[in-house]
Design an enzyme around this catalytic site. Structure first.
Site, PDB file in Angstrom:
ATOM      1  CD  GLN A  13       1.150  -6.270   5.466  1.00 37.10           C
ATOM      2  OE1 GLN A  13       2.004  -6.511   6.303  1.00 37.10           O
ATOM      3  NE2 GLN A  13       0.429  -5.175   5.513  1.00 37.10           N
ATOM      4  CG  ASP A  14       2.427  -6.185  -0.252  1.00 41.22           C
ATOM      5  OD1 ASP A  14       3.387  -6.367   0.525  1.00 41.22           O
ATOM      6  OD2 ASP A  14       2.206  -5.111  -0.826  1.00 41.22           O
TER       7      ASP A  14
END
Length: 217
Positions: A61-62
């Site tokens: 995701q990040d």
């Protein structure tokens, strides 16, 4: 990035001048506060894994938002740091599936053709998803689209609901998709543990006549 095998193909998938927008964004955020990973590692996933070498894609995701953790590779941290909870569970599943790996740094996977791609490539310190929705998703979606266009089979490993949303970008029938819940402590026991993604990936690669990944290296 400019001279990489990715550059022109990604550019074709983006609106005009999008690279300029990314550079402007990075200038602003790196000058205004603490951002991870270090700027010279933001594009590590596509710099370490050339397009022609991609066999597997693992979508995160990040980046990690703590000091010195983020390396520009999804789920990876330097070996001298403790494994964050999701990575602990990834390594636990790997041990059950194939065997034990002591390294927390997943660079060796990237060097073998595992594209460790976060959907968002930067994060402010201590602010998970702090840059989500601002600039990166069109770029990383373009990366996925470029891999989807490859004429050699690729395994896409989609962990969790966020990664599984990227399935709509993968419509080339030669590729293989492995889905499961996310390895985070909140969801690992709902089907990530026991999903055997590493042996399943190697089985697919072997059937296609492609060298397997040495996940333990």
């Amino acid at each position: 990035m400019k001279h990489s095998s990715w550059h022109d193909l990604i550019k074709r998938e983006l609106p005009n001048h999008y690279y300029n927008k990314i550079n402007t964004f990075m200038d602003a955020v790196y000058e205004s506060g603490i951002v991870y990973p270090p700027r010279d590692k933001v594009f590590n996933a596509i710099q370490i894994t050339p397009l022609e070498n991609v066999k597997v894609v693992i979508i995160g995701q990040d980046p990690y938002h703590g000091p010195q953790q983020a390396q520009g590779l999804s789920f990876s941290v330097p070996d001298n740091l403790p494994a964050p909870p999701s990575l602990q569970n990834i390594l636990k599943e790997l041990a059950e599936d194939i065997g034990s790996r002591s390294h927390h740094d997943l660079t060796s996977w990237a060097q073998q053709g595992v594209l460790l791609l976060n959907a968002c490539l930067t994060v402010p310190e201590h602010q998970a998803n702090g840059h989500a929705g601002l600039i990166w998703e069109p770029f990383t979606d373009a990366v996925i689209k470029v891999v989807n266009q490859k004429e050699t089979p690729v395994v896409f490993i989609l962990w969790g609901g966020y990664a599984r949303k990227k399935k709509s970008l993968i419509d080339n029938p030669i590729h293989h998709i492995i889905e499961s819940p996310h390895p985070s402590p909140l969801s690992a026991y709902r089907g990530f543990f026991g999903s055997r993604p590493f042996s399943r990936t190697n089985h697919f690669l072997e059937e296609e006549g492609i060298n397997e990944i040495d996940w333990l290296n």
